[in-house]
Design an enzyme around this catalytic site. Structure first.
Site, PDB file in Angstrom:
ATOM      1  N   CYS A 288       0.860  -1.185  -0.041  1.00  0.00           N
ATOM      2  CA  CYS A 288       0.324   0.207   0.094  1.00  0.00           C
ATOM      3  C   CYS A 288       0.757   1.558   0.082  1.00  0.00           C
ATOM      4  CB  CYS A 288      -1.100   0.194   0.857  1.00  0.00           C
ATOM      5  SG  CYS A 288      -1.900  -1.497   2.058  1.00  0.00           S
TER       6      CYS A 288
ATOM      7  N   HIS B 110      -8.945   3.655  -1.457  1.00  0.00           N
ATOM      8  CA  HIS B 110      -7.349   2.833  -1.135  1.00  0.00           C
ATOM      9  C   HIS B 110      -7.151   2.083  -2.935  1.00  0.00           C
ATOM     10  CE1 HIS B 110      -4.282   1.167   0.332  1.00  0.00           C
ATOM     11  NE2 HIS B 110      -4.174   0.649   0.901  1.00  0.00           N
TER      12      HIS B 110
END
Ligand SMILES: [Zn+2]
Lengths: 133, 389
Positions: free
Chosen positions: B85, B337
């Site tokens: 991420c 995200h």
């Protein structure tokens, strides 16, 4: 420098009911599962040893949305073994729907069980399990 | 080191997209290039982030195709970064240091991801590849599971009733969804209540659906250049004040999950390099992949003592009118995200905040902003501190 205890050797140990880890020649700490060097001091001088099964649950969760190939619900725990290492595995012998935060601090005994491999791992793999002592 | 600044930023709307990874990246990249007053031929290198392309689209080695989409010159090396991420934040840090070192004068950094398009089960499986594949993933570990275990440990360690902690976590989601409702680029642009969170489906005990950020599609990009050059190109250069990055091993090796040690290491470096401390940060975009994650982060930054940050959203201190504004964009929670695009989208928000361009969600007078991105199960942490003058 050759790798002291490979995953493959560790995994063969699990199949035979043995928990193979490493004991550091320099600081005496145990590293389990294996790493390239001692998890405590970084020494590469370590001997393969059998790790004892007793430990204490430090945290847990119950997985209800699982990765492809896994069937929920199931519980994951992080356990501190009496010999020092912290490890991850699954709780067995308890209903996942009846777990609560009081699970933290319970004493457990370590085992292992096979998990079916998928297209990414290609092979079945044994995972650590814990049942309440 | 030379001084480094950001000239321009770009991002697609986050959410569910019909466009391919490369098409989304082209939109974000061209927006950043155009906003910087340069042309694609001026870009000397591309630092490109993508995590799951091989599984999303059967596309590895995406960076050179991305450069081609944008018309970057053949002499501009295009390199893929992957740090789960934290992918495009890590790409940014490497780009900024290479510009600082004089290797390049002007570069493009960004990322793209199609996570929504994968569906929950394949996305959950491939996200979990960010954990250790021999000793963690086989237990069926998921990313909600990682932060769920941190939440249980937090409640136990600080002796906070789990119901109270969950109410406070829900307030983080309520705050970030409110901020997202003011952000036209956000995946979710509607407000929710504490009841929305507490009535949601359980994902990984104690985290419910609205404790979790969504799987999103999107892309983002920024143009990074030597500061004097940026001063010639645009009215408001945003300067890179300090950066940090740290790495840790498997989650179980980290023991106390209430303390993200890699973040404590990374932020210390960033504060030192910038010559600032927690009290100097006016606005912060941090990695709220789950509600508990925001609580852990504000404690790591020194905004709150350890064990004392859990009710910050409840008492309004981290809201748009609060004393420490956290995630004005809506955060990962509401803005979305798309993992490889997340970092440079956080940078985009801080740049726009420091330029005073954020409209209803503008943090008045913000001069110093912090970006925080976490990759994997606490394995990669990257922090960027930006300033407006
Ligand atoms: Zn040692």
């Amino acid at each position: 420098m050759s790798y002291t205890l490979t995953f493959s050797q560790y995994h063969e140990g699990l199949k035979e009911g043995k928990f193979l880890g490493l004991k550091c020649d320099d600081c005496g700490a145990y590293t389990f599962p294996p790493l390239g060097v001692c998890s405590n001091c970084g020494s590469s001088s370590m001997q393969v040893t059998e790790i004892e099964e007793r430990g204490t649950i430090r945290t847990f969760t119950v997985i209800r949305v699982a990765p492809e190939g896994m069937t929920p619900p199931y519980a994951i725990v992080i356990v501190e073994l009496e010999q020092g290492p912290w490890v991850m595995g699954n709780i067995v012998g308890l209903n996942p729907d009846q777990l609560n935060i009081d699970l933290i601090g319970r004493n457990v005994i370590m085992g292992s069980q096979p998990v079916k491999g998928d297209m990414f791992t290609r092979e079945d793999i044994r995972v650590l399990t814990f049942h309440v002592a | 080191m030379r001084e480094v600044a950001i000239a321009g930023v770009g991002m697609t709307k986050f959410g569910i997209s019909e466009k391919s990874n490369l098409e989304m990246f082209a939109e974000a990249g061209l927006e950043a290039i155009e906003g910087s007053g340069v042309e694609p031929k001026d870009i000397e290198a591309l630092f490109f982030g993508n995590c799951l392309g091989p599984f999303e689209e059967g596309q590895a080695h995406m960076a050179p195709f991305a450069a081609s989409e944008l018309g970057l010159p053949m002499s501009a090396p295009a390199t893929r970064f992957e740090a789960a991420c934290a992918t495009s934040t890590v790409a940014f840090r490497h780009a900024a240091y290479l510009v600082g070192a004089g290797v390049y004068d002007i570069v493009l950094v960004g990322g793209t991801e199609r996570a929504a398009a994968m569906g929950t089960s394949l996305a959950t499986r491939t996200f979990a590849m960010g954990a250790q594949s021999k000793y963690e993933s086989p237990a069926g570990l998921t990313f909600p599971g990682v932060f769920a275990m941190a939440a249980h440990m937090y409640a136990k360690k600080y002796n906070i009733p789990l119901e109270e902690l969950k109410r406070c976590m829900a307030e983080v989601a309520v705050k970030n969804h409110y901020n997202g409702s003011l952000n036209p680029k956000a995946h979710f642009q509607k407000e929710i209540t504490v009841d929305t969170v507490l009535n949601g489906m359980m994902v990984a005990d104690p985290l419910q659906l609205f404790d979790c950020c969504p799987f999103s599609d999107g892309a983002s990009a920024v143009v990074v250049a030597e500061a004097n050059k940026v001063g010639d190109l645009v009215k408001q250069p945003i300067y890179v004040a300090g950066m940090g990055q740290a790495s840790a091993g498997a989650l179980y090796l980290q023991k106390d999950l209430t303390r993200v040690r890699a973040r404590e290491t990374s932020i210390r470096h960033a504060y030192d390099e910038a010559g600032v401390g927690p009290e100097d940060i006016d606005v912060c975009e941090l990695h709220d992949c789950f509600t508990i994650a925001e609580i852990l982060a504000i404690e790591s930054f020194g905004f709150y003592d350890f064990g004392k940050g859990y009710d910050a959203a409840l008492i309004g201190e981290t809201g748009l009118k609060g004393k420490k504004v956290i995630n004005p964009s809506g955060g990962l929670k509401a803005k979305g995200h798309p993992i490889g695009a997340t970092g440079t989208a956080q940078i985009t928000e801080i740049v726009q905040q420091l330029r005073g361009e954020c409209g209803d969600r503008q943090v008045e007078g913000a001069k110093i902003g912090l970006v925080d991105t976490l990759g994997g199960d606490f394995g990669t942490l990257c922090n960027i501190i930006l300033r407006s003058s």
